[in-house]
Design an enzyme around this catalytic site. Structure first.
Site, PDB file in Angstrom:
ATOM      1  N   CYS A 111      31.036  15.350 -16.094  1.00  0.00           N
ATOM      2  CA  CYS A 111      31.428  15.226 -17.503  1.00  0.00           C
ATOM      3  C   CYS A 111      31.163  16.569 -18.172  1.00  0.00           C
ATOM      4  O   CYS A 111      30.241  17.280 -17.803  1.00  0.00           O
ATOM      5  CB  CYS A 111      30.580  14.137 -18.162  1.00  0.00           C
ATOM      6  N   GLY A 143      31.431  10.200 -17.200  1.00  0.00           N
ATOM      7  CA  GLY A 143      32.680  10.757 -17.724  1.00  0.00           C
ATOM      8  C   GLY A 143      32.997  10.298 -19.126  1.00  0.00           C
ATOM      9  O   GLY A 143      32.434   9.320 -19.627  1.00  0.00           O
ATOM     10  N   GLU A 144      33.897  11.051 -19.764  1.00  0.00           N
ATOM     11  CA  GLU A 144      34.353  10.706 -21.110  1.00  0.00           C
ATOM     12  C   GLU A 144      35.795  10.197 -20.988  1.00  0.00           C
ATOM     13  O   GLU A 144      36.715  10.984 -20.741  1.00  0.00           O
ATOM     14  CB  GLU A 144      34.252  11.945 -22.013  1.00  0.00           C
ATOM     15  N   GLU A 174      29.828   6.595  -9.338  1.00  0.00           N
ATOM     16  CA  GLU A 174      29.058   5.359  -9.286  1.00  0.00           C
ATOM     17  C   GLU A 174      29.626   4.315 -10.226  1.00  0.00           C
ATOM     18  O   GLU A 174      30.234   4.629 -11.251  1.00  0.00           O
ATOM     19  CB  GLU A 174      27.577   5.623  -9.549  1.00  0.00           C
ATOM     20  N   SER A 220      34.137   3.205 -23.954  1.00  0.00           N
ATOM     21  CA  SER A 220      33.084   3.855 -24.726  1.00  0.00           C
ATOM     22  C   SER A 220      33.373   5.351 -24.835  1.00  0.00           C
ATOM     23  O   SER A 220      33.665   6.009 -23.840  1.00  0.00           O
ATOM     24  CB  SER A 220      31.748   3.638 -24.016  1.00  0.00           C
ATOM     25  N   CYS A 269      22.173   6.183 -16.287  1.00  0.00           N
ATOM     26  CA  CYS A 269      23.537   6.388 -15.829  1.00  0.00           C
ATOM     27  C   CYS A 269      23.647   7.763 -15.169  1.00  0.00           C
ATOM     28  O   CYS A 269      23.135   8.735 -15.685  1.00  0.00           O
ATOM     29  CB  CYS A 269      24.501   6.370 -17.011  1.00  0.00           C
ATOM     30  N   SER A 273      29.713   6.013 -29.152  1.00  0.00           N
ATOM     31  CA  SER A 273      28.332   6.469 -28.933  1.00  0.00           C
ATOM     32  C   SER A 273      27.935   7.294 -30.138  1.00  0.00           C
ATOM     33  O   SER A 273      28.276   8.472 -30.236  1.00  0.00           O
ATOM     34  CB  SER A 273      28.267   7.303 -27.652  1.00  0.00           C
ATOM     35  N   LEU A 274      27.230   6.661 -31.048  1.00  0.00           N
ATOM     36  CA  LEU A 274      26.900   7.320 -32.313  1.00  0.00           C
ATOM     37  C   LEU A 274      25.554   8.045 -32.201  1.00  0.00           C
ATOM     38  O   LEU A 274      25.467   9.249 -32.421  1.00  0.00           O
ATOM     39  CB  LEU A 274      26.900   6.263 -33.429  1.00  0.00           C
ATOM     40  N   HIS A 275      24.517   7.301 -31.900  1.00  0.00           N
ATOM     41  CA  HIS A 275      23.194   7.849 -31.568  1.00  0.00           C
ATOM     42  C   HIS A 275      22.495   8.614 -32.680  1.00  0.00           C
ATOM     43  O   HIS A 275      21.442   9.226 -32.455  1.00  0.00           O
ATOM     44  CB  HIS A 275      23.230   8.735 -30.320  1.00  0.00           C
ATOM     45  N   CYS A 280      26.050  15.745 -23.571  1.00  0.00           N
ATOM     46  CA  CYS A 280      25.050  14.994 -24.357  1.00  0.00           C
ATOM     47  C   CYS A 280      23.660  15.275 -23.779  1.00  0.00           C
ATOM     48  O   CYS A 280      23.454  15.248 -22.567  1.00  0.00           O
ATOM     49  CB  CYS A 280      25.348  13.496 -24.323  1.00  0.00           C
ATOM     50  N   CYS A 287      31.015  -1.840 -14.597  1.00  0.00           N
ATOM     51  CA  CYS A 287      30.988  -0.592 -15.372  1.00  0.00           C
ATOM     52  C   CYS A 287      31.529   0.510 -14.473  1.00  0.00           C
ATOM     53  O   CYS A 287      31.003   0.741 -13.393  1.00  0.00           O
ATOM     54  CB  CYS A 287      29.544  -0.302 -15.783  1.00  0.00           C
ATOM     55  N   CYS A 296      21.790  12.722 -21.291  1.00  0.00           N
ATOM     56  CA  CYS A 296      22.593  12.056 -20.261  1.00  0.00           C
ATOM     57  C   CYS A 296      22.566  12.812 -18.936  1.00  0.00           C
ATOM     58  O   CYS A 296      22.759  14.023 -18.897  1.00  0.00           O
ATOM     59  CB  CYS A 296      24.030  11.911 -20.762  1.00  0.00           C
TER      60      CYS A 296
HETATM   61  N1  SAH Z   1      31.325   9.324 -22.383  1.00  0.00           N
HETATM   62  C1  SAH Z   1      31.304   7.993 -22.883  1.00  0.00           C
HETATM   63  C2  SAH Z   1      30.969   6.918 -21.860  1.00  0.00           C
HETATM   64  C3  SAH Z   1      29.877   7.182 -20.870  1.00  0.00           C
HETATM   65  S1  SAH Z   1      28.208   7.072 -21.353  1.00  0.00           S
HETATM   66  C4  SAH Z   1      30.401   7.894 -24.083  1.00  0.00           C
HETATM   67  O1  SAH Z   1      29.796   8.889 -24.451  1.00  0.00           O
HETATM   68  O2  SAH Z   1      30.355   6.839 -24.709  1.00  0.00           O
HETATM   69  C5  SAH Z   1      27.891   5.390 -21.753  1.00  0.00           C
HETATM   70  C6  SAH Z   1      26.803   5.221 -22.782  1.00  0.00           C
HETATM   71  O3  SAH Z   1      25.507   5.505 -22.224  1.00  0.00           O
HETATM   72  C7  SAH Z   1      26.958   6.154 -23.971  1.00  0.00           C
HETATM   73  O4  SAH Z   1      26.651   5.471 -25.151  1.00  0.00           O
HETATM   74  C8  SAH Z   1      25.908   7.209 -23.676  1.00  0.00           C
HETATM   75  O5  SAH Z   1      25.593   7.920 -24.820  1.00  0.00           O
HETATM   76  C9  SAH Z   1      24.808   6.358 -23.102  1.00  0.00           C
HETATM   77  N2  SAH Z   1      23.793   7.078 -22.337  1.00  0.00           N
HETATM   78  C10 SAH Z   1      23.952   8.111 -21.494  1.00  0.00           C
HETATM   79  N3  SAH Z   1      22.768   8.503 -20.997  1.00  0.00           N
HETATM   80  C11 SAH Z   1      21.849   7.687 -21.524  1.00  0.00           C
HETATM   81  C12 SAH Z   1      20.434   7.593 -21.397  1.00  0.00           C
HETATM   82  N4  SAH Z   1      19.752   8.429 -20.634  1.00  0.00           N
HETATM   83  N5  SAH Z   1      19.806   6.630 -22.094  1.00  0.00           N
HETATM   84  C13 SAH Z   1      20.497   5.772 -22.888  1.00  0.00           C
HETATM   85  N6  SAH Z   1      21.822   5.814 -23.044  1.00  0.00           N
HETATM   86  C14 SAH Z   1      22.492   6.771 -22.379  1.00  0.00           C
END
Ligand code: SAH
Length: 348
Positions: free
Chosen positions: A113, A160-161, A93, A192, A334, A215-217, A117, A106, A120
């Protein structure tokens, strides 16, 4: 013999191949322009190429072109979510977002992937395979053609990463920014990553002008581990240091993405610890209230908590934005479009 994926080639590689077929080198320029500038969907569109050469190309090469399966259009902000089928039947997608500064796409970098996470949807069924440079490019090409408008920005933030598919990602970026192709400015590309440290270091050495988003979180190693299994491999300070190096080597400001999850990482104390963790880095923090995924029970914080978090970070002098949710009316998080589609297919 497997057909050659010529959309993943640069002009020099294309030229070498055409010369090996007995063609003149200038043909490469014409065909490259058809593929990357005019974004032709078939060899038949290439009107200034001889019938004989077209036949040779059809017999030995593939012009990777994604098939649009569905598109959903938001009535609120014009965002469009596309589901594409690849040649082997896998689905990816991609999303078109319309901003004042231009149209942004995007894209996905892998089918599935393997990063795992917790919040996700894209990772729930694991990695299927890497996307080729041509499959990444064609997401942008097909959308630009379908929308009939120039795409000026690309973010690699779909499924994907990207740094787990490093070589293909780099080829994709070089082709996308080539002045003889679509010629998107490097400054308008964001990659990202969940924080694959060795490849962040490699990327810094490429000296590109692209933006790196991390993506720190989380604000501590313990908290990050609970959300992102990749933290087992790369400790939070190592990842933040890799961002510091990226800025030093490229001069490009880092974006930190921080998904706010109610009761998990959204307290004021988390904001204070985050500010300390990234202190001194030329950066920008993007707060994303977590998008609920039905397989998980993570919740978005109340809007007032999100605002509090932002204010707290700002008190520490950090640049912060709350990500504007695009296409609110058309789908959830996503990866949900692809996943929802394959589940519905499975039910038939
Ligand atoms: N693998 C890469 C890029 C794909 S995800 C990465 O980890 O950065 C793109 C962004 O969306 C990342 O910051 C990811 O952590 C975030 N993301 C994924 N699922 C999400 C969700 N359910 N709610 C909010 N952000 C999300």
């Amino acid at each position: 013999m497997e057909k050659k994926d010529i959309k993943s080639w640069n002009q020099k590689e294309l030229e070498e191949y055409l010369v090996s077929l007995g063609e003149k080198p200038f043909r490469a320029k014409q065909i490259y322009s058809w593929i990357h500038e005019k974004q032709a969907a078939s060899f038949d569109e290439m009107t200034n190429i001889s019938k004989k050469l077209k036949e040779d190309l059809k017999n030995t090469c593939r012009l990777v072109t994604l098939r649009q399966v569905t598109v959903q259009r938001s009535k609120v902000d014009g965002t469009e979510k596309y589901l594409f089928a690849l040649d082997d039947g896998n689905m990816v997608e991609s999303v078109l977002m319309r901003y004042h500064h231009g149209n942004s796409v995007c894209i996905s970098s892998q089918a599935g992937c393997r990063m795992g996470c917790r919040f996700c949807a894209s990772t729930l069924d694991g990695l299927v395979r890497n996307l080729t440079p041509s499959e990444m490019l064609d997401q942008v090409y097909r959308i630009q053609r379908a929308a009939g408008q120039r795409v000026s920005h690309v973010v690699v933030m779909g499924t994907g990463e990207p740094l787990d598919n490093y070589e293909n990602l780099l080829k994709f970026i070089r082709l996308l920014t080539d002045e003889k192709g679509m010629h998107i400015s490097q400054r308008n590309i964001t990659v990202s990553t969940c924080g694959i440290v060795p490849n962040m270091a490699r990327l810094a050495e490429e000296k590109l002008q692209i933006t790196l988003a991390l993506s720190l979180h989380a604000s501590s190693q313990e908290q990050r581990l609970a959300l992102m299994p990749v933290a087992k491999k790369y400790e939070i300070h190592q990842v933040v240091d890799a961002c510091r190096d990226y800025f030093q080597k490229t001069g490009r400001r880092i974006t930190f993405e921080y998904s706010l999850v109610a009761g998990v990482n959204d307290r004021e104390a988390d904001a204070a610890r985050l500010a300390e963790l990234i202190a001194g880095i030329n950066c920008h923090v993007n707060l994303i209230p977590v998008n609920p995924v039905k397989e998980r029970n993570y919740r978005q914080p109340e809007p007032r908590m999100v605002l509090n978090f932002k204010n707290k970070l700002e008190k520490y002098g950090i640049n912060v934005t709350i990500r504007r949710e695009m296409g609110r009316d058309i789908d959830g998080a996503c990866g949900q479009l692809r996943k929802g589609f394959s589940e519905r297919q499975g039910e038939v």
